[in-house]
Motif scaffolding. Structure first.
Motif, PDB file in Angstrom:
ATOM      1  N   HIS A 111     -23.532 -33.001  12.948  1.00 42.83           N
ATOM      2  CA  HIS A 111     -24.929 -32.746  12.595  1.00 42.83           C
ATOM      3  C   HIS A 111     -25.458 -33.711  11.534  1.00 42.83           C
ATOM      4  O   HIS A 111     -26.560 -34.251  11.688  1.00 42.83           O
ATOM      5  N   GLU A 112     -24.696 -33.900  10.462  1.00 41.00           N
ATOM      6  CA  GLU A 112     -25.243 -34.731   9.382  1.00 41.00           C
ATOM      7  C   GLU A 112     -25.193 -36.217   9.732  1.00 41.00           C
ATOM      8  O   GLU A 112     -26.087 -36.975   9.335  1.00 41.00           O
ATOM      9  N   TRP A 113     -24.170 -36.639  10.463  1.00 36.03           N
ATOM     10  CA  TRP A 113     -24.113 -38.058  10.811  1.00 36.03           C
ATOM     11  C   TRP A 113     -25.296 -38.472  11.690  1.00 36.03           C
ATOM     12  O   TRP A 113     -25.947 -39.484  11.404  1.00 36.03           O
ATOM     13  N   PRO A 114     -25.619 -37.708  12.751  1.00 26.54           N
ATOM     14  CA  PRO A 114     -26.833 -38.064  13.510  1.00 26.54           C
ATOM     15  C   PRO A 114     -28.104 -37.978  12.662  1.00 26.54           C
ATOM     16  O   PRO A 114     -29.025 -38.775  12.854  1.00 26.54           O
ATOM     17  N   ALA A 115     -28.147 -37.007  11.730  1.00 25.33           N
ATOM     18  CA  ALA A 115     -29.331 -36.880  10.885  1.00 25.33           C
ATOM     19  C   ALA A 115     -29.497 -38.100   9.977  1.00 25.33           C
ATOM     20  O   ALA A 115     -30.614 -38.522   9.683  1.00 25.33           O
ATOM     21  N   MET A 116     -28.380 -38.686   9.549  1.00 25.09           N
ATOM     22  CA  MET A 116     -28.458 -39.849   8.669  1.00 25.09           C
ATOM     23  C   MET A 116     -29.027 -41.072   9.384  1.00 25.09           C
ATOM     24  O   MET A 116     -29.523 -41.993   8.731  1.00 25.09           O
ATOM     25  N   HIS A 117     -28.937 -41.105  10.703  1.00 22.62           N
ATOM     26  CA  HIS A 117     -29.585 -42.190  11.444  1.00 22.62           C
ATOM     27  C   HIS A 117     -31.084 -42.202  11.157  1.00 22.62           C
ATOM     28  O   HIS A 117     -31.720 -43.261  11.192  1.00 22.62           O
ATOM     29  N   ARG A 118     -31.620 -41.016  10.864  1.00 18.80           N
ATOM     30  CA  ARG A 118     -33.053 -40.884  10.581  1.00 18.80           C
ATOM     31  C   ARG A 118     -33.327 -40.804   9.081  1.00 18.80           C
ATOM     32  O   ARG A 118     -34.458 -40.535   8.671  1.00 18.80           O
ATOM     33  N   GLY A 119     -32.287 -41.016   8.261  1.00 10.81           N
ATOM     34  CA  GLY A 119     -32.456 -40.943   6.811  1.00 10.81           C
ATOM     35  C   GLY A 119     -32.576 -39.521   6.306  1.00 10.81           C
ATOM     36  O   GLY A 119     -33.155 -39.299   5.225  1.00 10.81           O
ATOM     37  N   GLU A 120     -32.022 -38.551   7.037  1.00 14.27           N
ATOM     38  CA  GLU A 120     -32.140 -37.139   6.660  1.00 14.27           C
ATOM     39  C   GLU A 120     -30.759 -36.544   6.392  1.00 14.27           C
ATOM     40  O   GLU A 120     -29.732 -37.197   6.552  1.00 14.27           O
ATOM     41  N   ARG A 121     -30.741 -35.275   5.983  1.00 13.90           N
ATOM     42  CA  ARG A 121     -29.519 -34.520   5.766  1.00 13.90           C
ATOM     43  C   ARG A 121     -29.528 -33.302   6.673  1.00 13.90           C
ATOM     44  O   ARG A 121     -30.574 -32.907   7.189  1.00 13.90           O
ATOM     45  N   ALA A 122     -28.366 -32.668   6.844  1.00 12.31           N
ATOM     46  CA  ALA A 122     -28.255 -31.524   7.740  1.00 12.31           C
ATOM     47  C   ALA A 122     -28.184 -30.230   6.944  1.00 12.31           C
ATOM     48  O   ALA A 122     -27.259 -30.040   6.135  1.00 12.31           O
ATOM     49  N   PRO A 123     -29.126 -29.313   7.136  1.00 12.52           N
ATOM     50  CA  PRO A 123     -29.070 -28.024   6.432  1.00 12.52           C
ATOM     51  C   PRO A 123     -27.796 -27.237   6.750  1.00 12.52           C
ATOM     52  O   PRO A 123     -27.353 -26.432   5.921  1.00 12.52           O
ATOM     53  N   LEU A 124     -27.216 -27.447   7.938  1.00  8.27           N
ATOM     54  CA  LEU A 124     -26.002 -26.716   8.293  1.00  8.27           C
ATOM     55  C   LEU A 124     -24.864 -27.029   7.327  1.00  8.27           C
ATOM     56  O   LEU A 124     -24.067 -26.140   6.987  1.00  8.27           O
ATOM     57  N   VAL A 125     -24.774 -28.267   6.881  1.00  9.08           N
ATOM     58  CA  VAL A 125     -23.736 -28.633   5.921  1.00  9.08           C
ATOM     59  C   VAL A 125     -23.944 -27.878   4.612  1.00  9.08           C
ATOM     60  O   VAL A 125     -22.992 -27.368   4.005  1.00  9.08           O
ATOM     61  N   ASP A 126     -25.181 -27.787   4.156  1.00  8.09           N
ATOM     62  CA  ASP A 126     -25.471 -27.025   2.940  1.00  8.09           C
ATOM     63  C   ASP A 126     -25.100 -25.552   3.105  1.00  8.09           C
ATOM     64  O   ASP A 126     -24.676 -24.900   2.148  1.00  8.09           O
ATOM     65  N   ALA A 127     -25.273 -25.028   4.317  1.00  3.39           N
ATOM     66  CA  ALA A 127     -24.933 -23.631   4.560  1.00  3.39           C
ATOM     67  C   ALA A 127     -23.433 -23.387   4.394  1.00  3.39           C
ATOM     68  O   ALA A 127     -23.026 -22.367   3.817  1.00  3.39           O
ATOM     69  N   TRP A 128     -22.611 -24.321   4.869  1.00  2.00           N
ATOM     70  CA  TRP A 128     -21.158 -24.150   4.712  1.00  2.00           C
ATOM     71  C   TRP A 128     -20.733 -24.359   3.263  1.00  2.00           C
ATOM     72  O   TRP A 128     -19.762 -23.748   2.806  1.00  2.00           O
ATOM     73  N   ILE A 129     -21.453 -25.177   2.528  1.00  2.00           N
ATOM     74  CA  ILE A 129     -21.167 -25.312   1.093  1.00  2.00           C
ATOM     75  C   ILE A 129     -21.446 -23.984   0.384  1.00  2.00           C
ATOM     76  O   ILE A 129     -20.648 -23.520  -0.440  1.00  2.00           O
ATOM     77  N   SER A 130     -22.561 -23.378   0.724  1.00  2.00           N
ATOM     78  CA  SER A 130     -22.890 -22.072   0.130  1.00  2.00           C
ATOM     79  C   SER A 130     -21.848 -21.032   0.506  1.00  2.00           C
ATOM     80  O   SER A 130     -21.500 -20.161  -0.311  1.00  2.00           O
ATOM     81  N   ALA A 131     -21.319 -21.118   1.726  1.00  2.00           N
ATOM     82  CA  ALA A 131     -20.325 -20.139   2.192  1.00  2.00           C
ATOM     83  C   ALA A 131     -19.051 -20.221   1.357  1.00  2.00           C
ATOM     84  O   ALA A 131     -18.532 -19.186   0.898  1.00  2.00           O
ATOM     85  N   TYR A 132     -18.528 -21.422   1.156  1.00  2.00           N
ATOM     86  CA  TYR A 132     -17.275 -21.475   0.398  1.00  2.00           C
ATOM     87  C   TYR A 132     -17.499 -21.256  -1.096  1.00  2.00           C
ATOM     88  O   TYR A 132     -16.610 -20.767  -1.797  1.00  2.00           O
TER      89      TYR A 132
END
Length: 271
Positions: A111-132
């Protein structure tokens, strides 16, 4: 950018420059500059200025590329350390933490790697950070080993944060538009000076090679900066999540039977 497209751009720029030289020579009855030596200082100045500007921006763009690569590697290594440090805790807490780490890695890759093609970040990654981090807050430290494990976890989590921040910060171009405009204008001036030196008395092959070589070098330099300034774009030499993929492989080898709360691409299972 694909190699065939880059090669087509270089060849196209070279052909256009040679055709301009041929058209200019055809229209001239005599050379514009009777004594070529008089134009040597200007050619030297323009060539040196363009070379210095190109070198400066190439260095800045390379730092962007290298920073992105270093950040991705730091993040992946830190995630492995976090996975190992989770072993200090009881089975339930250990498995929950490790499962969140695996899902984090999957979300980064898919998710985040494709998002970085557009100069963005992936909210899903932030969600897993919040989880742990939520699991961190629930940890009950019953022994010195668990306290040491939490210290290691927090230290590795800081490294992971730094690595991801570096990776994301390099997803947006670092070369501003004014510098691009300056590069393009300087390159065009370098080619135009070769046109000014057009001389019908000289062999076309010689002058064609001269102006074609300048056009080719200018276009190659611009393409190189564009490549280095966009490290995550698809194409040869782009930065891929190889370190994170290797991290997930190591995690699976260490805990092959770990039950995960997410799909293979990091999306969580429905509640």
């Amino acid at each position: 950018m694909s190699l065939p497209l880059a090669a087509a751009i270089v060849v196209g720029a070279t052909v256009v420059a040679v055709l301009l030289m041929a058209a200019t020579r055809r229209r001239l009855g005599a050379p514009l500059v009777n004594e070529p030596a008089r134009a040597t200082p200007m050619m030297t100045f323009v060539g040196t200025a363009f070379a210095v500007l190109l070198a400066f921006i190439t260095l800045a763009a390379f730092q962007t590329y290298n920073g992105a690569k270093t950040g991705a590697a730091t993040e992946a290594v830190a995630l492995v350390d976090m996975f190992k440090s989770a072993g200090f805790f009881p089975t339930s807490e250990r498995d929950e933490l490790r499962a969140d780490f695996v899902c984090y890695g999957r979300a980064v890759i898919h998710h985040e790697w494709p998002a970085m093609h557009r100069g963005e970040r992936a909210p899903l990654v932030d969600a897993w950070i919040s989880a742990y981090r939520t699991v961190f807050q629930r940890l009950t430290l019953r022994s010195a080993g668990e306290r040491l494990g939490l210290q290691d976890l927090l230290a590795s989590a800081r490294d992971r944060t730094d690595g991801r921040r570096d990776r994301l910060s390099e997803a947006t171009p670092s070369v501003p538009t004014p510098l691009w405009v300056g590069l393009v204008v300087a390159g065009c001036i370098a080619v135009l000076i070769q046109l000014v030196m057009a001389d019908p008395r000289e062999h076309m092959l010689v002058q064609g090679v001269m102006i074609g070589g300048v056009a080719a070098m200018v276009s190659i330099g611009l393409l190189l900066i564009n490549f280095l300034d966009h490290p995550y774009r698809s194409g040869p030499g782009s930065i891929q999540p190889r370190e994170m993929t290797a991290t997930l492989t190591m995690m699976h080898e260490q805990e092959p039977a770990l039950r995960l709360p997410c799909h293979g691409d990091g999306l969580p299972f429905p509640a």
